[in-house]
Write a protein that holds these residues in place. Sequence first.
Motif, PDB file in Angstrom:
ATOM      1  N   PHE A 106      44.223  34.572  42.901  1.00  0.00           N
ATOM      2  CA  PHE A 106      45.107  34.031  43.938  1.00  0.00           C
ATOM      3  C   PHE A 106      46.458  34.731  43.899  1.00  0.00           C
ATOM      4  CE2 PHE A 106      42.349  30.321  44.696  1.00  0.00           C
ATOM      5  CZ  PHE A 106      42.493  30.219  46.071  1.00  0.00           C
ATOM      6  N   ARG A 107      46.926  35.053  42.711  1.00  0.00           N
ATOM      7  CA  ARG A 107      48.210  35.744  42.585  1.00  0.00           C
ATOM      8  C   ARG A 107      48.112  37.176  43.109  1.00  0.00           C
ATOM      9  NH1 ARG A 107      50.530  39.036  38.863  1.00  0.00           N
ATOM     10  NH2 ARG A 107      52.815  38.957  38.757  1.00  0.00           N
ATOM     11  N   LEU A 108      46.937  37.787  42.891  1.00  0.00           N
ATOM     12  CA  LEU A 108      46.755  39.167  43.321  1.00  0.00           C
ATOM     13  C   LEU A 108      46.582  39.265  44.831  1.00  0.00           C
ATOM     14  CD1 LEU A 108      46.340  42.154  42.470  1.00  0.00           C
ATOM     15  CD2 LEU A 108      43.890  41.626  42.268  1.00  0.00           C
ATOM     16  N   ASP A 109      45.657  38.434  45.370  1.00  0.00           N
ATOM     17  CA  ASP A 109      45.375  38.446  46.810  1.00  0.00           C
ATOM     18  C   ASP A 109      44.718  37.115  47.149  1.00  0.00           C
ATOM     19  OD1 ASP A 109      44.360  38.802  49.411  1.00  0.00           O
ATOM     20  OD2 ASP A 109      44.158  40.960  49.110  1.00  0.00           O
ATOM     21  N   ILE A 110      45.274  36.397  48.103  1.00  0.00           N
ATOM     22  CA  ILE A 110      44.753  35.074  48.417  1.00  0.00           C
ATOM     23  C   ILE A 110      43.309  35.144  48.899  1.00  0.00           C
ATOM     24  CG2 ILE A 110      45.595  35.105  50.798  1.00  0.00           C
ATOM     25  CD1 ILE A 110      46.187  32.096  50.470  1.00  0.00           C
TER      26      ILE A 110
END
Length: 310
Positions: A106-110
């Motif tokens: 989630f932090r990298l790409d939702i």
Amino acid sequence: MALLTPLLAFLYHLPHVYKWLLRPYYVASLFMSVAFLAIRKTPGVCDHLSTQREDGNPCDFDWREVEILMFLSAIVMMKNRRAITVEQHVGNIILFSKVANVLLFFRLDIRLGLLYLTLCIVFLMTCKPPLYMGPEYIKYFSDKTIDDELERDGRVTWIVEFFANWSPECQSFASVYADLSLKYNCAGLKFGKVDIGRYGEVSKKYKVSASPLSKQLPSLVIFQGGKEVMRRPQVDKKGRAVSWTFTEENIIREFNLNELYQKSKKLSKTKGAAADKAALSQFPPVLEEEEPEQEVVGAQEEDLETKKDK
């Protein structure tokens, strides 16, 4: 240290667990646990990922990702302090690795986060951990048989486990409970199990909550003459379970299994002697055979001839 204890436990039990470790459930869980690591470190894939590193290298962890992984290690270390089997050690690592993967994706790409979370939900709903299939002396009850079995013979002591198949704690405890049944089962001391996740009426009657938040699973209860004598974990006045570790040593000590087993063995001998008497009573007593009448007549004739000679 967070991974050292489960690693040593795994290596020690490796000859016994390699079969269940290679089952599809654990193989799939392992791949899902290292998903973020594989994407972050795979050349050609990691080049297209964003990063907050000062050197701009997208194929290595940034400081926030390292912080999340360190926090994961601390949680695993705390959880594994109470783990009693290698299954629990491995299960804790897999569970919190998936949680860390959700946060990292989630932090990298939702979009990647939503995709991974969806995969986790589908996996949870479709794949169940393999059940213990080893040797045991355990009778499985249903809602219709448990009362009759507990009250059948007042001299027999029952140790009953209230469990649910979906509970990781119950799945990990299955092998420990099976080993206890192999060591202590006899005619006067028997082991049973009932799935309260399946039989809700049993859960209500014996006051064992099947809620994941109750922490009452598994519950061990001793019955004598159909009546409850002791249970672990205990439940306070507010209905909350008192923390208790289900190790083999704790169960033997708390339930006095060695003393209980010695007393129950006497009942086994009594039952055996009663069975022998019952078997003998089925056969009529053997009467001594009378001497044939011809032999008696022959003896009388010999006596007469002896008198004549005299």
